[in-house]
Design a protein around this motif. Structure first.
Motif, PDB file in Angstrom:
ATOM      1  N   ASN A   1       1.752  -3.726   6.755  1.00 11.51           N
ATOM      2  CA  ASN A   1       0.694  -2.717   6.712  1.00 11.51           C
ATOM      3  C   ASN A   1      -0.512  -3.233   7.492  1.00 11.51           C
ATOM      4  O   ASN A   1      -0.630  -4.441   7.716  1.00 11.51           O
TER       5      ASN A   1
ATOM      6  N   THR B   1       0.857  -1.194   0.000  1.00 10.92           N
ATOM      7  CA  THR B   1       0.000   0.000   0.000  1.00 10.92           C
ATOM      8  C   THR B   1       0.888   1.237   0.000  1.00 10.92           C
ATOM      9  O   THR B   1       2.101   1.142   0.176  1.00 10.92           O
ATOM     10  N   ALA B   2       0.279   2.392  -0.171  1.00 13.11           N
ATOM     11  CA  ALA B   2       1.009   3.664  -0.097  1.00 13.11           C
ATOM     12  C   ALA B   2       0.035   4.738   0.363  1.00 13.11           C
ATOM     13  O   ALA B   2      -1.190   4.540   0.346  1.00 13.11           O
TER      14      ALA B   2
ATOM     15  N   HIS C   1      -8.293  -0.247   5.837  1.00 13.20           N
ATOM     16  CA  HIS C   1      -6.853   0.016   5.796  1.00 13.20           C
ATOM     17  C   HIS C   1      -6.538   1.395   6.376  1.00 13.20           C
ATOM     18  O   HIS C   1      -7.186   2.384   6.025  1.00 13.20           O
ATOM     19  N   THR C   2      -5.492   1.436   7.207  1.00 13.52           N
ATOM     20  CA  THR C   2      -5.159   2.705   7.861  1.00 13.52           C
ATOM     21  C   THR C   2      -3.672   3.026   7.886  1.00 13.52           C
ATOM     22  O   THR C   2      -3.304   4.196   7.773  1.00 13.52           O
ATOM     23  N   ASN C   3      -2.808   2.015   8.051  1.00 18.56           N
ATOM     24  CA  ASN C   3      -1.418   2.313   8.366  1.00 18.56           C
ATOM     25  C   ASN C   3      -0.417   1.597   7.471  1.00 18.56           C
ATOM     26  O   ASN C   3      -0.648   0.468   7.043  1.00 18.56           O
ATOM     27  N   GLY C   4       0.691   2.290   7.247  1.00 17.71           N
ATOM     28  CA  GLY C   4       1.787   1.705   6.503  1.00 17.71           C
ATOM     29  C   GLY C   4       3.012   1.556   7.382  1.00 17.71           C
ATOM     30  O   GLY C   4       3.277   2.395   8.247  1.00 17.71           O
TER      31      GLY C   4
ATOM     32  N   GLY D   1      -2.495   7.487   0.654  1.00 18.05           N
ATOM     33  CA  GLY D   1      -3.632   7.697  -0.246  1.00 18.05           C
ATOM     34  C   GLY D   1      -4.586   6.520  -0.195  1.00 18.05           C
ATOM     35  O   GLY D   1      -5.744   6.624  -0.598  1.00 18.05           O
ATOM     36  N   GLN D   2      -4.089   5.390   0.325  1.00 22.71           N
ATOM     37  CA  GLN D   2      -4.961   4.216   0.415  1.00 22.71           C
ATOM     38  C   GLN D   2      -5.608   4.064   1.784  1.00 22.71           C
ATOM     39  O   GLN D   2      -6.343   3.092   2.018  1.00 22.71           O
ATOM     40  N   SER D   3      -5.360   4.998   2.660  1.00 25.66           N
ATOM     41  CA  SER D   3      -6.073   4.973   3.940  1.00 25.66           C
ATOM     42  C   SER D   3      -7.576   4.945   3.704  1.00 25.66           C
ATOM     43  O   SER D   3      -8.100   5.753   2.928  1.00 25.66           O
TER      44      SER D   3
END
Lengths: 84, 326
Positions: free
Chosen positions: B305, B274-275, B297-300, B277-279
């Protein structure tokens, strides 16, 4: 907590509006949200824990730039990212 | 215990539930209340509808209904797919398929670009343009869970270091670069929980966007189901994630899938790429032709992730927020 206050500029020094700025690589754990630069080319990430952050700047018209920033405790770090 | 719910309407400040009140009572800033007991009872009627012979913990499963809305989902299931993996490949043709396969093999970043964003489920995933309380701009991802309800990360609707509640969020379903096949709607009504807005707990990082009454995207593009699974069911589950990362061409949707590597009470960890912007992107299970989100999804982080798990309190709030956007 610390913050990175940045500006994204063209090679001529003009601010780039609408560039996307995000953390990548081995950066400390972070929210997976990305900042978008304003008319002055500015962005700001706050609430950062100490560590080595790798920022990716993605400009639709100017390409990609990667910058590594070392963040200490309770400091405000100015950053200028200028495209070639 | 259910999460304490707080609600925000743009321009009206923050209406927070006093901790001394009933922690289990969801509230709305217009004074309306959602009867959680009724909601749970209604939801219970879905228990067991998965029909998965391998699902030993079915009694612990609660599911919301994921609907493709236009009845055209069958075409996407023509390809046999591994258990859990989405039927993504069936949505790709010609150059798009070649592009996707190339992405798969060129290195560690094997995310796949979704070009058929007008197909379900991709069209139910939304690019978000967020204007924070301090007017700073951000990008994120959300997913439709009902006609007017978009689920996302808490930090997409309430950004702690940038003025708290967002001022407005432009929601763009099925965006594909410069193409916005369903146009966009600007929302100013948001939801989250006290655990995020007051206490900033990573475990409570989730929220919702209620679209304006004239913007019933879910009726048009469909929406995801969602499920509260047991630990044992989630462990090693193959899950899918698709959203709008900032390191790719602007506004393009990217998909990846991997197994869950760690299951916590409120957090799911995985090696899905992920990167920023995908939160807010959905982390979903594909089974028997249905999609059930199991995380937000929240964190990288390089070590893995992660998503906010759709635990029981999260499930209940999604249910309530879905009702508010019906």
């Amino acid at each position: 907590m610390s913050e990175i206050i940045g500006r994204v500029l063209t090679s001529a020094g003009a601010p780039i509006n609408g560039a996307i700025v995000l953390f990548v690589g081995d950066s400390p754990a972070h929210d997976d949200i990305a900042a978008v630069t304003n008319d002055a080319g500015e962005f700001r990430f706050a609430g950062l824990a100490p560590g080595h952050y790798e920022l990716l700047v993605n400009s639709e018209w100017h390409g990609l730039r990667r910058v590594v920033v070392t963040v200490g405790r309770d400091e405000s770090i100015p950053l200028v990212v200028q495209f070639d | 215990m259910l999460d304490e719910v707080i609600v925000h309407e743009n321009g009206m400040g923050i209406d927070e539930v006093n901790g001394s009140q009933d922690d289990n009572m969801p509230v709305a800033n217009d004074g309306s209340q959602v009867n959680q007991d009724d909601a749970i009872t209604a939801e219970a009627s879905y228990v067991g509808t998965l029909g998965d012979a391998g699902e030993t913990a079915v009694a612990a499963v609660e599911v919301g209904d994921g609907s493709p809305a236009t009845g055209d989902s069958a075409e996407f299931f023509a390809e046999a797919v591994a258990e859990g993996q989405d039927a993504w490949i069936a949505t790709l043709e010609g150059d798009a398929l070649a592009e996707a396969m190339q992405e798969v093999v060129i290195g560690p970043d094997d995310r796949i670009r979704i070009t058929g964003t007008t197909s379900y489920p991709w069209r139910a995933i939304c690019s978000l343009r967020i204007t924070a309380g301090d007017d700073s701009q951000w990008i994120g991802t959300g997913w439709l869970v009902g006609p007017r309800t978009v689920i996302t990360a808490g930090h997409c609707v309430f950004i702690h270091n940038n003025g708290g509640w967002a001022k407005r969020i432009e929601v763009i379903p099925g965006r594909n670069g410069a193409q916005q096949p369903y146009a966009s709607c600007v929302a100013t009504s948001f939801r989250s929980v006290v655990g995020w807005t007051q206490n900033r707990k990573r475990s409570h990082d989730y929220g919702a966007i209620i679209l304006p009454s004239n913007c019933r995207y879910g009726d048009q593009v469909g929406y995801f189901g969602y499920a509260n699974y047991s630990d044992s069911t989630l462990e090693d589950m193959l899950v899918n994630l698709s959203g709008y990362p900032g390191d790719k061409p602007v506004g393009t949707q990217w998909f990846h899938y991997r197994r869950i590597t760690e299951v916590d009470d409120r957090v799911l960890t995985y090696d899905i790429d992920t990167a920023g912007g995908q939160s807010g992107a959905p982390v979903w299970r594909y089974i028997n032709g249905q999609r059930y989100a199991v995380g937000i999804h929240t964190n990288g982080h390089s070590s893995g992730n992660s998503a906010t798990r759709i635990a029981k309190p999260v499930f209940d709030n999604i249910k309530a927020w879905k009702a508010q956007g019906s």
